[in-house]
Design a protein around this motif. Sequence first.
Motif, PDB file in Angstrom:
ATOM      1  N   ASP A 160       6.829 -13.054   9.597  1.00 36.61           N
ATOM      2  CA  ASP A 160       7.732 -12.017   9.077  1.00 36.61           C
ATOM      3  C   ASP A 160       7.522 -11.828   7.585  1.00 36.61           C
ATOM      4  OD1 ASP A 160      10.157 -10.875   7.862  1.00 36.61           O
ATOM      5  OD2 ASP A 160      11.068 -11.066   9.844  1.00 36.61           O
ATOM      6  N   ARG A 161       7.538 -12.929   6.845  1.00 35.57           N
ATOM      7  CA  ARG A 161       7.419 -12.865   5.389  1.00 35.57           C
ATOM      8  C   ARG A 161       6.053 -12.325   4.959  1.00 35.57           C
ATOM      9  NH1 ARG A 161       7.730 -17.728   4.767  1.00 35.57           N
ATOM     10  NH2 ARG A 161       5.593 -18.308   4.224  1.00 35.57           N
ATOM     11  N   LEU A 162       5.009 -12.807   5.602  1.00 33.10           N
ATOM     12  CA  LEU A 162       3.654 -12.412   5.220  1.00 33.10           C
ATOM     13  C   LEU A 162       3.368 -10.955   5.548  1.00 33.10           C
ATOM     14  CD1 LEU A 162       1.826 -15.636   6.441  1.00 33.10           C
ATOM     15  CD2 LEU A 162       1.981 -14.867   4.051  1.00 33.10           C
ATOM     16  N   LEU A 163       3.803 -10.501   6.719  1.00 29.25           N
ATOM     17  CA  LEU A 163       3.559  -9.108   7.087  1.00 29.25           C
ATOM     18  C   LEU A 163       4.384  -8.173   6.214  1.00 29.25           C
ATOM     19  CD1 LEU A 163       2.225  -6.972   8.803  1.00 29.25           C
ATOM     20  CD2 LEU A 163       3.955  -7.366  10.576  1.00 29.25           C
ATOM     21  N   SER A 164       5.615  -8.541   5.903  1.00 29.43           N
ATOM     22  CA  SER A 164       6.443  -7.712   5.016  1.00 29.43           C
ATOM     23  C   SER A 164       5.772  -7.548   3.659  1.00 29.43           C
ATOM     24  CB  SER A 164       7.830  -8.334   4.850  1.00 29.43           C
ATOM     25  OG  SER A 164       8.528  -8.364   6.070  1.00 29.43           O
ATOM     26  N   ALA A 165       5.249  -8.650   3.120  1.00 30.32           N
ATOM     27  CA  ALA A 165       4.554  -8.585   1.832  1.00 30.32           C
ATOM     28  C   ALA A 165       3.283  -7.750   1.934  1.00 30.32           C
ATOM     29  CB  ALA A 165       4.224  -9.992   1.350  1.00 30.32           C
ATOM     30  N   HIS A 166       2.570  -7.891   3.038  1.00 32.30           N
ATOM     31  CA  HIS A 166       1.334  -7.130   3.249  1.00 32.30           C
ATOM     32  C   HIS A 166       1.623  -5.630   3.285  1.00 32.30           C
ATOM     33  CE1 HIS A 166      -2.651  -6.168   4.779  1.00 32.30           C
ATOM     34  NE2 HIS A 166      -2.118  -5.584   5.836  1.00 32.30           N
ATOM     35  N   LEU A 167       2.659  -5.236   3.989  1.00 31.51           N
ATOM     36  CA  LEU A 167       3.013  -3.818   4.057  1.00 31.51           C
ATOM     37  C   LEU A 167       3.475  -3.310   2.699  1.00 31.51           C
ATOM     38  CD1 LEU A 167       4.867  -3.626   7.495  1.00 31.51           C
ATOM     39  CD2 LEU A 167       2.485  -3.073   6.978  1.00 31.51           C
ATOM     40  N   ALA A 168       4.161  -4.153   1.952  1.00 37.12           N
ATOM     41  CA  ALA A 168       4.589  -3.756   0.606  1.00 37.12           C
ATOM     42  C   ALA A 168       3.383  -3.512  -0.289  1.00 37.12           C
ATOM     43  CB  ALA A 168       5.488  -4.827   0.006  1.00 37.12           C
ATOM     44  N   HIS A 169       2.351  -4.348  -0.155  1.00 40.76           N
ATOM     45  CA  HIS A 169       1.128  -4.147  -0.927  1.00 40.76           C
ATOM     46  C   HIS A 169       0.444  -2.845  -0.510  1.00 40.76           C
ATOM     47  CE1 HIS A 169       0.869  -8.785  -1.524  1.00 40.76           C
ATOM     48  NE2 HIS A 169       1.728  -8.224  -2.341  1.00 40.76           N
ATOM     49  N   THR A 170       0.463  -2.569   0.779  1.00 36.69           N
ATOM     50  CA  THR A 170      -0.124  -1.323   1.270  1.00 36.69           C
ATOM     51  C   THR A 170       0.555  -0.125   0.623  1.00 36.69           C
ATOM     52  OG1 THR A 170      -0.680  -2.329   3.394  1.00 36.69           O
ATOM     53  CG2 THR A 170      -0.599   0.069   3.319  1.00 36.69           C
ATOM     54  N   ARG A 171       1.861  -0.193   0.512  1.00 38.61           N
ATOM     55  CA  ARG A 171       2.607   0.922  -0.087  1.00 38.61           C
ATOM     56  C   ARG A 171       2.362   1.027  -1.592  1.00 38.61           C
ATOM     57  NH1 ARG A 171       3.550   4.605  -2.252  1.00 38.61           N
ATOM     58  NH2 ARG A 171       5.501   5.714  -2.649  1.00 38.61           N
ATOM     59  N   SER A 172       2.386  -0.094  -2.294  1.00 38.57           N
ATOM     60  CA  SER A 172       2.318  -0.040  -3.754  1.00 38.57           C
ATOM     61  C   SER A 172       0.892   0.063  -4.287  1.00 38.57           C
ATOM     62  CB  SER A 172       2.995  -1.280  -4.353  1.00 38.57           C
ATOM     63  OG  SER A 172       2.311  -2.455  -3.955  1.00 38.57           O
ATOM     64  N   ASP A 173      -0.048  -0.592  -3.616  1.00 36.45           N
ATOM     65  CA  ASP A 173      -1.413  -0.666  -4.155  1.00 36.45           C
ATOM     66  C   ASP A 173      -2.377   0.351  -3.543  1.00 36.45           C
ATOM     67  OD1 ASP A 173      -0.463  -2.811  -5.553  1.00 36.45           O
ATOM     68  OD2 ASP A 173      -1.295  -4.323  -4.206  1.00 36.45           O
ATOM     69  N   TRP A 174      -2.101   0.769  -2.302  1.00 35.36           N
ATOM     70  CA  TRP A 174      -3.041   1.643  -1.613  1.00 35.36           C
ATOM     71  C   TRP A 174      -2.532   3.063  -1.493  1.00 35.36           C
ATOM     72  CZ3 TRP A 174      -5.122  -1.265   3.327  1.00 35.36           C
ATOM     73  CH2 TRP A 174      -5.613  -2.510   2.938  1.00 35.36           C
ATOM     74  N   ALA A 175      -1.376   3.196  -0.857  1.00 33.95           N
ATOM     75  CA  ALA A 175      -0.946   4.536  -0.422  1.00 33.95           C
ATOM     76  C   ALA A 175      -0.176   5.243  -1.519  1.00 33.95           C
ATOM     77  CB  ALA A 175      -0.090   4.439   0.836  1.00 33.95           C
ATOM     78  N   HIS A 176      -0.894   5.931  -2.386  1.00 30.35           N
ATOM     79  CA  HIS A 176      -0.247   6.758  -3.387  1.00 30.35           C
ATOM     80  C   HIS A 176      -0.997   8.068  -3.478  1.00 30.35           C
ATOM     81  CE1 HIS A 176      -3.561   5.509  -6.033  1.00 30.35           C
ATOM     82  NE2 HIS A 176      -3.316   4.295  -5.610  1.00 30.35           N
ATOM     83  N   PRO A 177      -0.276   9.178  -3.624  1.00 31.35           N
ATOM     84  CA  PRO A 177      -0.960  10.468  -3.686  1.00 31.35           C
ATOM     85  C   PRO A 177      -1.939  10.506  -4.833  1.00 31.35           C
ATOM     86  CG  PRO A 177       1.398  10.752  -3.402  1.00 31.35           C
ATOM     87  CD  PRO A 177       1.161   9.302  -3.702  1.00 31.35           C
ATOM     88  N   PRO A 178      -3.096  11.137  -4.635  1.00 26.88           N
ATOM     89  CA  PRO A 178      -4.084  11.198  -5.695  1.00 26.88           C
ATOM     90  C   PRO A 178      -3.582  12.026  -6.865  1.00 26.88           C
ATOM     91  CG  PRO A 178      -4.700  12.669  -3.901  1.00 26.88           C
ATOM     92  CD  PRO A 178      -3.505  11.879  -3.427  1.00 26.88           C
ATOM     93  N   GLU A 179      -4.037  11.664  -8.073  1.00 24.90           N
ATOM     94  CA  GLU A 179      -3.652  12.435  -9.242  1.00 24.90           C
ATOM     95  C   GLU A 179      -4.322  13.797  -9.195  1.00 24.90           C
ATOM     96  OE1 GLU A 179      -4.649  10.249 -12.688  1.00 24.90           O
ATOM     97  OE2 GLU A 179      -3.264   8.585 -12.260  1.00 24.90           O
ATOM     98  N   ARG A 180      -3.596  14.784  -9.674  1.00 24.80           N
ATOM     99  CA  ARG A 180      -4.139  16.151  -9.685  1.00 24.80           C
ATOM    100  C   ARG A 180      -4.654  16.486 -11.075  1.00 24.80           C
ATOM    101  NH1 ARG A 180      -3.186  18.650  -5.078  1.00 24.80           N
ATOM    102  NH2 ARG A 180      -1.574  17.883  -3.709  1.00 24.80           N
TER     103      ARG A 180
END
Length: 219
Positions: A199-219
């Motif tokens: 639970d703890r590890l997957l929650s942290a992994h998904l948080a990293h996905t949101r903060s480090d990976w999935a962000h709209p590209p700069e225009r």
Amino acid sequence: MISARTLERDDSLRDKALRIVRQAIVSGEIKSGEVCSATALARQLGVSVSPVREAMLTLVNAGIMEPVRNIGFRVAELTPADLDEVFELRLMLEVPAVRALADVDLTAERDRLDQLVRATEVSAEDRDVNTFLAADREFHLALLELHGNRRLLDWVAILRDQTRLYGLRESDTHTLSEAAGEHRSILNAVLDGDGEAADRLLSAHLAHTRSDWAHPPER
């Protein structure tokens, strides 16, 4: 545009077209907001327009693409608020399901799951973003498939595809390696029967996905 690929005739052309178009979106070959012609993509893939259009309509229904009248389809643009909603839903759906797997005997699945994690590790080492993204998707969905709820599996697959991991580039080797390491830790926790750690590890992994990976590209 999508790099050159061909579709074999022995399987569903629609399903293969769907897989190729989805991966092109996730990897950034087809960019957010870019308008795509089903006819042009069908020509690239060497098939008729029908299976490609059907694949795109499937992505429309999933909220990943949207129709552009008399032109084609475009990748739906997501705001930070949209991405936050997807992250919240994945926490609600994916984490409890994976935690529950810690109470299941997965001995028969151990080798297959290990191979899936290894695929993310190897592609991270090779700096192969496209292969990493495909392996990452396969690992997460393989775990959920073992939970046995088909609708849950389908919903999380759609949520993952909506997120699209805008930020990954070939230069982000540290990000890829960290993610692969997190996959290994999650799998070990599940196989060791440690639901709290999973639970703890997957929650942290998904948080990293949101903060480090999935962000709209700069225009």
